[in-house]
Design a protein around this motif. Structure first.
Motif, PDB file in Angstrom:
ATOM      1  N   SER A 102      -0.444  46.723  69.544  1.00 34.62           N
ATOM      2  CA  SER A 102      -0.615  45.827  70.674  1.00 34.62           C
ATOM      3  C   SER A 102      -1.868  46.237  71.437  1.00 34.62           C
ATOM      4  O   SER A 102      -2.114  47.425  71.650  1.00 34.62           O
ATOM      5  N   ALA A 103      -2.652  45.262  71.835  1.00 34.42           N
ATOM      6  CA  ALA A 103      -3.828  45.520  72.657  1.00 34.42           C
ATOM      7  C   ALA A 103      -3.584  45.037  74.084  1.00 34.42           C
ATOM      8  O   ALA A 103      -4.519  44.888  74.860  1.00 34.42           O
ATOM      9  N   LEU A 160      -4.636  44.737  67.747  1.00 39.39           N
ATOM     10  CA  LEU A 160      -5.808  45.454  67.241  1.00 39.39           C
ATOM     11  C   LEU A 160      -5.499  45.997  65.855  1.00 39.39           C
ATOM     12  O   LEU A 160      -4.538  46.751  65.672  1.00 39.39           O
ATOM     13  N   CYS A 161      -6.290  45.626  64.865  1.00 39.87           N
ATOM     14  CA  CYS A 161      -6.131  46.139  63.507  1.00 39.87           C
ATOM     15  C   CYS A 161      -6.467  47.627  63.520  1.00 39.87           C
ATOM     16  O   CYS A 161      -7.546  48.028  63.975  1.00 39.87           O
ATOM     17  N   LEU A 162      -5.552  48.448  63.025  1.00 34.91           N
ATOM     18  CA  LEU A 162      -5.764  49.892  63.036  1.00 34.91           C
ATOM     19  C   LEU A 162      -6.596  50.385  61.856  1.00 34.91           C
ATOM     20  O   LEU A 162      -6.843  51.579  61.730  1.00 34.91           O
ATOM     21  N   ALA A 220     -12.123  48.664  69.287  1.00 33.83           N
ATOM     22  CA  ALA A 220     -11.922  47.220  69.196  1.00 33.83           C
ATOM     23  C   ALA A 220     -13.262  46.522  69.026  1.00 33.83           C
ATOM     24  O   ALA A 220     -14.248  46.874  69.677  1.00 33.83           O
ATOM     25  N   GLN A 221     -13.300  45.528  68.148  1.00 32.51           N
ATOM     26  CA  GLN A 221     -14.526  44.774  67.914  1.00 32.51           C
ATOM     27  C   GLN A 221     -14.818  43.789  69.040  1.00 32.51           C
ATOM     28  O   GLN A 221     -15.937  43.310  69.165  1.00 32.51           O
ATOM     29  N   SER A 222     -13.805  43.461  69.834  1.00 31.49           N
ATOM     30  CA  SER A 222     -13.978  42.559  70.968  1.00 31.49           C
ATOM     31  C   SER A 222     -12.823  42.774  71.933  1.00 31.49           C
ATOM     32  O   SER A 222     -11.909  43.537  71.653  1.00 31.49           O
ATOM     33  N   ASP A 223     -12.867  42.081  73.065  1.00 32.34           N
ATOM     34  CA  ASP A 223     -11.760  42.184  74.020  1.00 32.34           C
ATOM     35  C   ASP A 223     -10.952  40.898  74.076  1.00 32.34           C
ATOM     36  O   ASP A 223     -10.173  40.673  74.990  1.00 32.34           O
ATOM     37  N   VAL A 232      -9.701  42.228  66.428  1.00 35.40           N
ATOM     38  CA  VAL A 232      -8.765  41.820  67.468  1.00 35.40           C
ATOM     39  C   VAL A 232      -8.375  40.369  67.206  1.00 35.40           C
ATOM     40  O   VAL A 232      -9.238  39.496  67.075  1.00 35.40           O
ATOM     41  N   GLY A 233      -7.073  40.129  67.107  1.00 38.96           N
ATOM     42  CA  GLY A 233      -6.568  38.778  66.884  1.00 38.96           C
ATOM     43  C   GLY A 233      -5.363  38.533  67.761  1.00 38.96           C
ATOM     44  O   GLY A 233      -4.729  39.470  68.251  1.00 38.96           O
TER      45      GLY A 233
END
Length: 108
Positions: free
Chosen positions: A82-83, A50-52, A30-33, A57-58
């Motif tokens: 899902s994150a 989370l984009c696979l 993940a680029q961020s939390d 992360v959006g």
């Protein structure tokens, strides 16, 4: 190992498969939390996805920004998982089906 498989009902019992799910080898970091777009606007972006493909992360569609879908629309990256803690599923934007991890596929 294919990674993700279409959920048995997939939301569409006689619907399409998902060739995108078989193209993944691992989940990217993940680029961020948090949803950075929401944070930049002083909002709490909930229901994180989370984009696979790239790890973006959006927030999900039930959040005001729907930044995960916006990321798909701008990048063409087809899968997001899902994150959220305790949730282990993914969504294919192209085929519009839910995905579950294949047995043995590592998920966070």
């Amino acid at each position: 190992m294919t990674g993700w498989v279409v959920r048995p009902d997939g939301g569409r019992p006689d619907g399409p498969g998902c060739a995108h799910a078989t193209a993944l080898d691992a989940t990217p970091a993940a680029q961020s939390d948090s949803c950075l777009q929401c944070a930049a606007r002083g909002r709490d972006g909930g229901h994180l996805r989370l984009c696979l493909t790239c790890g973006h992360v959006g927030c999900g569609d039930s959040s005001p920004g729907a930044h995960a879908t916006a990321h798909y629309e701008s990048s063409g990256h087809p899968l997001a998982r899902s994150a959220e803690p305790g949730e282990v599923w993914a969504w294919c934007y192209v085929d519009q089906v839910y995905l579950d991890p294949q047995d043995g596929f590592p998920t966070p």
